[in-house]
Design a protein around this motif. Sequence first.
Motif, PDB file in Angstrom:
ATOM      1  N   MET A   1      -4.613  -2.014  -8.502  1.00 28.39           N
ATOM      2  CA  MET A   1      -3.903  -2.442  -7.301  1.00 28.39           C
ATOM      3  C   MET A   1      -4.236  -3.891  -6.945  1.00 28.39           C
ATOM      4  O   MET A   1      -3.341  -4.686  -6.638  1.00 28.39           O
ATOM      5  CB  MET A   1      -4.234  -1.536  -6.118  1.00 28.39           C
ATOM      6  CG  MET A   1      -3.457  -1.884  -4.857  1.00 28.39           C
ATOM      7  SD  MET A   1      -3.784  -0.780  -3.483  1.00 28.39           S
ATOM      8  CE  MET A   1      -5.328  -1.431  -2.891  1.00 28.39           C
ATOM      9  N   ALA A   2      -5.502  -4.252  -6.992  1.00 26.59           N
ATOM     10  CA  ALA A   2      -5.896  -5.625  -6.677  1.00 26.59           C
ATOM     11  C   ALA A   2      -5.262  -6.603  -7.658  1.00 26.59           C
ATOM     12  O   ALA A   2      -4.706  -7.632  -7.263  1.00 26.59           O
ATOM     13  CB  ALA A   2      -7.415  -5.742  -6.700  1.00 26.59           C
TER      14      ALA A   2
ATOM     15  N   THR B   1       8.636  -4.576  -0.002  1.00 26.29           N
ATOM     16  CA  THR B   1       7.407  -5.368   0.066  1.00 26.29           C
ATOM     17  C   THR B   1       7.679  -6.859  -0.056  1.00 26.29           C
ATOM     18  O   THR B   1       7.324  -7.638   0.821  1.00 26.29           O
ATOM     19  CB  THR B   1       6.429  -4.937  -1.046  1.00 26.29           C
ATOM     20  OG1 THR B   1       6.240  -3.526  -0.976  1.00 26.29           O
ATOM     21  CG2 THR B   1       5.098  -5.634  -0.894  1.00 26.29           C
ATOM     22  N   PHE B   2       8.287  -7.261  -1.151  1.00 30.10           N
ATOM     23  CA  PHE B   2       8.452  -8.681  -1.448  1.00 30.10           C
ATOM     24  C   PHE B   2       9.899  -9.156  -1.320  1.00 30.10           C
ATOM     25  O   PHE B   2      10.136 -10.342  -1.170  1.00 30.10           O
ATOM     26  CB  PHE B   2       7.965  -8.981  -2.870  1.00 30.10           C
ATOM     27  CG  PHE B   2       6.524  -8.633  -3.106  1.00 30.10           C
ATOM     28  CD1 PHE B   2       5.515  -9.380  -2.529  1.00 30.10           C
ATOM     29  CD2 PHE B   2       6.183  -7.549  -3.891  1.00 30.10           C
ATOM     30  CE1 PHE B   2       4.181  -9.062  -2.747  1.00 30.10           C
ATOM     31  CE2 PHE B   2       4.852  -7.224  -4.115  1.00 30.10           C
ATOM     32  CZ  PHE B   2       3.854  -7.984  -3.540  1.00 30.10           C
ATOM     33  N   GLY B   3      10.848  -8.267  -1.427  1.00 26.52           N
ATOM     34  CA  GLY B   3      12.245  -8.666  -1.464  1.00 26.52           C
ATOM     35  C   GLY B   3      12.614  -9.132  -2.855  1.00 26.52           C
ATOM     36  O   GLY B   3      11.771  -9.254  -3.736  1.00 26.52           O
TER      37      GLY B   3
ATOM     38  N   ALA C   1       8.213   2.530 -12.412  1.00 22.16           N
ATOM     39  CA  ALA C   1       9.629   2.392 -12.044  1.00 22.16           C
ATOM     40  C   ALA C   1       9.809   2.576 -10.539  1.00 22.16           C
ATOM     41  O   ALA C   1      10.554   1.833  -9.891  1.00 22.16           O
ATOM     42  CB  ALA C   1      10.473   3.397 -12.814  1.00 22.16           C
ATOM     43  N   ALA C   2       9.114   3.545  -9.970  1.00 22.55           N
ATOM     44  CA  ALA C   2       9.220   3.795  -8.532  1.00 22.55           C
ATOM     45  C   ALA C   2       8.655   2.634  -7.721  1.00 22.55           C
ATOM     46  O   ALA C   2       9.259   2.203  -6.725  1.00 22.55           O
ATOM     47  CB  ALA C   2       8.502   5.089  -8.171  1.00 22.55           C
ATOM     48  N   THR C   3       7.512   2.087  -8.142  1.00 22.83           N
ATOM     49  CA  THR C   3       6.922   0.990  -7.379  1.00 22.83           C
ATOM     50  C   THR C   3       7.734  -0.290  -7.489  1.00 22.83           C
ATOM     51  O   THR C   3       7.782  -1.069  -6.536  1.00 22.83           O
ATOM     52  CB  THR C   3       5.461   0.720  -7.790  1.00 22.83           C
ATOM     53  OG1 THR C   3       5.406   0.361  -9.170  1.00 22.83           O
ATOM     54  CG2 THR C   3       4.574   1.922  -7.513  1.00 22.83           C
TER      55      THR C   3
ATOM     56  N   VAL D   1       0.834  -1.206   0.000  1.00 26.00           N
ATOM     57  CA  VAL D   1       0.000   0.000   0.000  1.00 26.00           C
ATOM     58  C   VAL D   1       0.871   1.260   0.000  1.00 26.00           C
ATOM     59  O   VAL D   1       0.570   2.233  -0.704  1.00 26.00           O
ATOM     60  CB  VAL D   1      -0.988  -0.010   1.193  1.00 26.00           C
ATOM     61  CG1 VAL D   1      -1.689   1.321   1.360  1.00 26.00           C
ATOM     62  CG2 VAL D   1      -2.008  -1.133   1.007  1.00 26.00           C
ATOM     63  N   ILE D   2       1.960   1.247   0.754  1.00 22.81           N
ATOM     64  CA  ILE D   2       2.889   2.392   0.760  1.00 22.81           C
ATOM     65  C   ILE D   2       3.510   2.578  -0.621  1.00 22.81           C
ATOM     66  O   ILE D   2       3.562   3.695  -1.149  1.00 22.81           O
ATOM     67  CB  ILE D   2       3.972   2.220   1.849  1.00 22.81           C
ATOM     68  CG1 ILE D   2       3.340   2.348   3.237  1.00 22.81           C
ATOM     69  CG2 ILE D   2       5.097   3.233   1.665  1.00 22.81           C
ATOM     70  CD1 ILE D   2       4.246   1.897   4.374  1.00 22.81           C
ATOM     71  N   ALA D   3       3.982   1.480  -1.210  1.00 21.19           N
ATOM     72  CA  ALA D   3       4.564   1.569  -2.557  1.00 21.19           C
ATOM     73  C   ALA D   3       3.519   2.046  -3.556  1.00 21.19           C
ATOM     74  O   ALA D   3       3.793   2.915  -4.395  1.00 21.19           O
ATOM     75  CB  ALA D   3       5.132   0.213  -2.972  1.00 21.19           C
TER      76      ALA D   3
END
Length: 123
Positions: free
Chosen positions: A109-110, A56-58, A46-48, A8-10
Amino acid sequence: MRRLAWFVIAGGTGFAIDAGLTHLLIAFTPMSPFLARIPAIMTAMAATWFLNRSFTFGRSSSSLAAEGFRYWAVGVTAALLNYAVYSALIYRLPIQPVAAIVFASIAAMAYSFFGYSRFVFGR
């Protein structure tokens, strides 16, 4: 829950970049609301990717190139979904572009959480 919070932050960061850049391009260039979304989405993606990979995931177990390809494949299809919802709302309803971005971003997003968690980072 931690992963979802970081996602959610990303995503919020990506949304701010997307909406802000779209608004700036519409206000200060001759770009239409439709054309302005293209560079805005690319910059936000690119930012996300950086944030999702870092927090988030590594990193995935795949090579950076393979991970990047899968991320962009999910990201591009999520962006197409986002753009389709955005365009339909702009075309059919008397709605401000930033408001349309909100609804389009929720749909994307979902889709992208599922795609990134399963297809890109394998978790």
